[in-house]
Write a protein that holds these residues in place. Structure first.
Motif: not given
Length: 133
Positions: A6-9, A87-90, A93-97, A110-117
């Motif tokens: 997960n991207l969240r990490d 989204h933080p749960d993406e 690898v997909d995001v990097a590509q 963004v999560e629920n419309g808010k910038l989270v990172g």
């Protein structure tokens, strides 16, 4: 080999940000002081409304010189249409590509419309290094 996680990490959970109503010179100073190539633009509720890059700032400065006028606000120069976010749960690898394909160095998260990172090339390199065999 990079494993799917997960991207969240790996996101920067408190990215540098400015407001759309900030003076562009103040935003330039934020970019310079933090030694970064751009910032997320948020509203008073923390919703992502745009992205301001160094190139946007340079465009603003040259426009002010050329037009011999005031420089304006961040909203006048930021990118705000068709923002690509993650989204933080993406899957990282997909995001990097996708970032490589679109030649982008950063992506707001963004999560629920808010910038989270934000995820940047540096965080992606850190992920690759941590999964090195």
């Amino acid at each position: 080999m990079l494993q799917s996680v997960n991207l969240r990490d790996y996101i920067l959970t408190n990215p540098v940000k400015v407001r759309a109503t900030d003076n562009i010179f103040d935003a330039m100073q934020v970019i310079i002081d933090n030694k970064i190539s751009g910032v997320c633009v948020v509203d008073d509720l923390g919703n992502l409304v745009g992205i301001l890059s160094e190139l946007d700032c340079l465009r603003a400065a040259l426009s002010a010189i050329y037009n011999e006028g005031g420089i304006g606000e961040v909203r006048d120069y930021m990118a705000s249409d068709n923002l690509v976010v993650a989204h933080p749960d993406e899957d990282i690898v997909d995001v990097a590509q996708d970032m490589l394909m679109k030649n982008k160095r950063r992506r707001p998260v963004v999560e629920n419309g808010k910038l989270v990172g934000q995820i940047t090339c540096r965080q992606l390199l850190t992920a690759v290094r941590s999964f090195r065999s």
